[in-house]
Design a protein around this motif. Sequence first.
Motif, mmCIF file in Angstrom:
data_model
loop_
_atom_site.group_PDB
_atom_site.id
_atom_site.type_symbol
_atom_site.label_atom_id
_atom_site.label_comp_id
_atom_site.label_asym_id
_atom_site.label_seq_id
_atom_site.Cartn_x
_atom_site.Cartn_y
_atom_site.Cartn_z
ATOM 1 N N GLU A 1 18.177 8.200 6.058
ATOM 2 C CA GLU A 1 17.966 9.304 5.224
ATOM 3 C C GLU A 1 16.557 9.928 5.235
ATOM 4 O OE1 GLU A 1 17.756 9.788 0.046
ATOM 5 O OE2 GLU A 1 18.103 7.793 1.058
ATOM 6 N N GLY A 2 15.358 9.139 5.407
ATOM 7 C CA GLY A 2 14.336 9.801 5.783
ATOM 8 C C GLY A 2 14.165 10.822 6.752
ATOM 9 N N LEU A 3 14.788 10.330 8.063
ATOM 10 C CA LEU A 3 15.016 11.192 9.370
ATOM 11 C C LEU A 3 16.030 12.499 9.200
ATOM 12 C CD1 LEU A 3 15.887 8.230 11.913
ATOM 13 C CD2 LEU A 3 13.717 9.748 11.675
ATOM 14 N N ARG A 4 17.020 12.235 8.288
ATOM 15 C CA ARG A 4 17.852 13.434 7.924
ATOM 16 C C ARG A 4 17.096 14.452 7.021
ATOM 17 N NH1 ARG A 4 21.706 10.849 5.370
ATOM 18 N NH2 ARG A 4 22.990 10.565 7.134
ATOM 19 N N PHE A 5 16.210 13.952 6.085
ATOM 20 C CA PHE A 5 15.504 15.025 5.279
ATOM 21 C C PHE A 5 14.476 15.755 6.094
ATOM 22 C CE2 PHE A 5 11.308 15.687 3.532
ATOM 23 C CZ PHE A 5 11.380 16.777 2.609
ATOM 24 N N VAL A 6 13.756 15.001 7.065
ATOM 25 C CA VAL A 6 12.972 15.856 7.971
ATOM 26 C C VAL A 6 13.690 16.944 8.846
ATOM 27 C CG1 VAL A 6 11.182 15.482 10.032
ATOM 28 C CG2 VAL A 6 11.170 14.079 8.012
ATOM 29 N N TRP A 7 14.778 16.429 9.530
ATOM 30 C CA TRP A 7 15.436 17.150 10.420
ATOM 31 C C TRP A 7 16.121 18.738 9.578
ATOM 32 C CZ3 TRP A 7 16.195 18.244 15.145
ATOM 33 C CH2 TRP A 7 17.314 18.875 15.509
ATOM 34 N N ARG A 8 16.311 18.449 8.426
ATOM 35 C CA ARG A 8 16.915 19.419 7.522
ATOM 36 C C ARG A 8 15.928 20.448 6.893
ATOM 37 N NH1 ARG A 8 22.170 16.533 4.489
ATOM 38 N NH2 ARG A 8 23.376 16.060 6.766
ATOM 39 N N THR A 9 14.589 20.012 7.039
ATOM 40 C CA THR A 9 13.515 20.855 6.497
ATOM 41 C C THR A 9 12.816 21.546 7.423
ATOM 42 O OG1 THR A 9 13.628 18.961 4.631
ATOM 43 C CG2 THR A 9 11.934 20.709 4.602
ATOM 44 N N PRO A 10 12.957 22.640 8.063
ATOM 45 C CA PRO A 10 12.117 23.375 8.868
ATOM 46 C C PRO A 10 10.621 23.283 8.702
ATOM 47 C CG PRO A 10 14.020 24.632 8.455
ATOM 48 C CD PRO A 10 13.987 23.502 7.252
ATOM 49 N N LEU A 11 10.266 23.419 7.436
ATOM 50 C CA LEU A 11 8.945 23.372 6.919
ATOM 51 C C LEU A 11 8.206 22.199 7.584
ATOM 52 C CD1 LEU A 11 8.339 25.354 3.472
ATOM 53 C CD2 LEU A 11 7.264 25.793 5.847
ATOM 54 N N ILE A 12 9.032 20.925 7.313
ATOM 55 C CA ILE A 12 8.425 19.790 7.874
ATOM 56 C C ILE A 12 8.210 19.538 9.331
ATOM 57 C CG2 ILE A 12 8.626 17.221 7.239
ATOM 58 C CD1 ILE A 12 7.827 18.709 4.788
ATOM 59 N N TRP A 13 9.684 19.620 9.772
ATOM 60 C CA TRP A 13 9.650 19.345 11.144
ATOM 61 C C TRP A 13 8.786 20.435 12.164
ATOM 62 C CZ3 TRP A 13 11.224 23.021 14.553
ATOM 63 C CH2 TRP A 13 12.491 23.890 14.097
ATOM 64 N N SER A 14 8.566 21.597 11.723
ATOM 65 C CA SER A 14 7.866 22.503 12.417
ATOM 66 C C SER A 14 6.459 22.097 12.550
ATOM 67 C CB SER A 14 7.893 23.959 11.887
ATOM 68 O OG SER A 14 7.670 24.008 10.604
ATOM 69 N N THR A 15 5.849 21.641 11.347
ATOM 70 C CA THR A 15 4.553 21.138 11.528
ATOM 71 C C THR A 15 4.525 19.772 12.314
ATOM 72 O OG1 THR A 15 4.591 19.899 9.494
ATOM 73 C CG2 THR A 15 4.148 22.169 9.219
ATOM 74 N N MET A 16 5.286 19.004 12.162
ATOM 75 C CA MET A 16 5.232 17.895 13.178
ATOM 76 C C MET A 16 5.363 17.774 14.600
ATOM 77 S SD MET A 16 7.643 15.177 11.149
ATOM 78 C CE MET A 16 7.192 14.681 9.293
ATOM 79 N N LEU A 17 6.031 19.268 14.921
ATOM 80 C CA LEU A 17 6.248 19.703 16.142
ATOM 81 C C LEU A 17 4.768 20.131 16.788
ATOM 82 C CD1 LEU A 17 7.957 20.230 18.675
ATOM 83 C CD2 LEU A 17 8.725 22.349 17.653
ATOM 84 N N GLU B 1 13.151 5.845 -9.933
ATOM 85 C CA GLU B 1 14.340 5.209 -9.299
ATOM 86 C C GLU B 1 14.026 4.216 -8.258
ATOM 87 O OE1 GLU B 1 18.324 6.585 -6.612
ATOM 88 O OE2 GLU B 1 17.373 7.963 -7.680
ATOM 89 N N LYS B 2 14.528 3.097 -8.307
ATOM 90 C CA LYS B 2 14.020 2.051 -7.197
ATOM 91 C C LYS B 2 15.187 2.345 -6.164
ATOM 92 C CE LYS B 2 11.758 -1.819 -6.483
ATOM 93 N NZ LYS B 2 10.392 -1.906 -6.750
ATOM 94 N N ARG B 3 14.351 2.308 -4.802
ATOM 95 C CA ARG B 3 15.030 2.511 -3.474
ATOM 96 C C ARG B 3 15.203 1.316 -2.713
ATOM 97 N NH1 ARG B 3 16.668 7.905 -3.651
ATOM 98 N NH2 ARG B 3 15.519 8.825 -4.965
ATOM 99 N N ASP B 4 16.410 1.356 -2.119
ATOM 100 C CA ASP B 4 16.824 0.213 -1.141
ATOM 101 C C ASP B 4 15.892 -0.053 0.018
ATOM 102 O OD1 ASP B 4 18.782 -0.313 -2.960
ATOM 103 O OD2 ASP B 4 20.384 0.787 -2.097
ATOM 104 N N ILE B 5 15.941 -0.977 0.680
ATOM 105 C CA ILE B 5 15.224 -1.274 1.922
ATOM 106 C C ILE B 5 16.349 -1.577 2.716
ATOM 107 C CG2 ILE B 5 13.553 -2.817 3.147
ATOM 108 C CD1 ILE B 5 12.233 -3.344 0.621
ATOM 109 N N SER B 6 16.641 -0.477 3.695
ATOM 110 C CA SER B 6 18.061 -0.662 4.563
ATOM 111 C C SER B 6 17.830 0.447 5.602
ATOM 112 C CB SER B 6 19.229 -0.282 3.664
ATOM 113 O OG SER B 6 19.300 0.978 3.196
ATOM 114 N N LEU B 7 18.534 0.317 6.599
ATOM 115 C CA LEU B 7 18.711 1.397 7.665
ATOM 116 C C LEU B 7 19.319 2.506 6.948
ATOM 117 C CD1 LEU B 7 18.684 1.942 10.749
ATOM 118 C CD2 LEU B 7 21.105 1.065 10.673
ATOM 119 N N GLN B 8 20.109 2.761 5.986
ATOM 120 C CA GLN B 8 20.541 3.700 5.701
ATOM 121 C C GLN B 8 19.380 4.551 5.024
ATOM 122 O OE1 GLN B 8 23.376 5.175 5.778
ATOM 123 N NE2 GLN B 8 22.612 7.130 4.687
#
Length: 418
Positions: free
Chosen positions: A212-228, A201-208
Motif C-alpha cells: 500500500e505504501g509503495l502504491r501510494f508513492v507510485w501514484r503520487t507524482p509529487l512524491i516520486w518526483s522528489t525522490m527521483l 485508525e490502527k494499521r496492520d503489520i503485513s506485506l499488504q
Amino acid sequence: MSTHIPLAAFRSRDFRLLWFGNFVSLTGTEMTRAAVSWHILELSGGDPLALGAIGAARLVPLVLLALGSGVLADAVDRRRLMLGAQIAMMLCSLALALTANLGLAALWVIYAVTALAAAANTLGLPARQALIPSLVPREHLAGALSLNIVAWQLATIVGPTIGGLLIERGGVGLVYWVDVVSFTAILVALLLMRPRPLAAEKRDISLQAAIEGLRFVWRTPLIWSTMLLDFLATFFSAATTLLPIYAQSILQVGPQGLGLLYAAPSVGAVIASVICSIWGAGNRQGPLLLWSVAIYGLSTAIFGLSTHFGLSLLMLAINGAADTVSMVVRGNIRNLETPDELRGRMVAVNMLFFAGGPQLGEIEAGVAARLFGTQLSVALGGLACVLMTGVVAAKVPILRNYTDGRRPAPATAPAAAD
C-alpha cells in the motif's frame, strides 16, 4: 499570505525536546562513526578494503528492513518505536565499549555490532521523521525540517572533531563510552514528550501494508518526483568520493587541504539551514526545489574542472547549501502531501532512494574517473544532474508549479458579468 516567524518551530515544547536530544545523540553517534573507522584501521593494519566493508555493514540492514520499518512506523506508537530503537543503538555502543576495554575487539565483532546498530537506526528512522509533523503546525514544518538539518550538520562537524581528540587522549573505548552516555539525552526527551495523535485508525503489520505504501508513492507524482531528483543528484554528482584525488594530485593541498574540502559542504549546509529555519522555504517551493538541484549539479561541474583551491572550496560550499535547500523543500513537500497514516511507509521508500543514490554514485564516480579522468568525470556528472533536473521539470508540471504547500489550482473560467 502568512508571515514567516523565525525559529517558530522552537515554540513547540516537544519539538525543542526532540531537537536537543537528537543533537546530543547524533553528536555521540558521529563520534562513534569516526572511532569505528579508526578502530578498524588499527585492527586491519590499514587495509582499505576493511574500511570499505563498514559501508556494506550499514547498507545491508537498511535495504532489508527499510519497507518493514515504514510499516511499523504507521502501525505502532512512533514515540515508543523510537525509544526501542534508541535503546538498541545504545546497547550496541555499550558492546563496542566493553569489547574495546576488555581487549576482545575483532573485525567481525565490530562489523556485527555496526550492522545491528544500523538495523536499529533503520527501524527507528521512519518513526522519527514521521513524528515531526505531529509536533509543529503545518506552516512551521519547513522551519522544523531546516532546524533538524542544522542539528545533523553540526553533529557531523562537532562529533568527529571531539571523537578525534578523545581517541588521542583515551583511545576508541573512551569514545564508545561517551556515545553510550549521549543516548540518555534522546531517551529523556522521548520520555518527556507528549505528541498529539494524528491517526486514529490502527494499521496492520503485513506485506499488504508495505505494498500500500509503495502504491501510494507510485501514484503520487509529487512524491516520486522528489525522490527521483534526490537519487539522480546523488548518483551523478558524487564528487566527495574523489576528494582525496583532488587534494593530492589536482589541487595539491595535502591532508590539511583535504580536511577543508570535506568540511566545505557542511559549512554551506549549516548556513543554508539557518537561513531556511529563520526565513522559511518561500512560497514557490516547486521551482525552488528544481533550481536548487540544478545549482547542486552546476556547482559540482565547476568544482570538477577547477584547479584553484579557493574556487573549489566555494563550489563545494555552494554545493552543500543547494543540497540543504533541496532537502528542506523535498521533506516539506513529501510530509505535506502524505497522509499521516502513510507517512512512515513513505519515509521508508525514500530511505531506499537516498541510500541507493550515494552508494551507486560512488561506483559510478569510480568507473567514470577510470574511463574519462577524474576532472572530466565529475564535470560530466554535474552536467548530467542539471540535464536530468530539466527533464523532471518538463515531465512533472505539478512539481514545477507547486507553491507554498499547495498544489497548483486548476484554471477556472472567468465569471460572467452581471
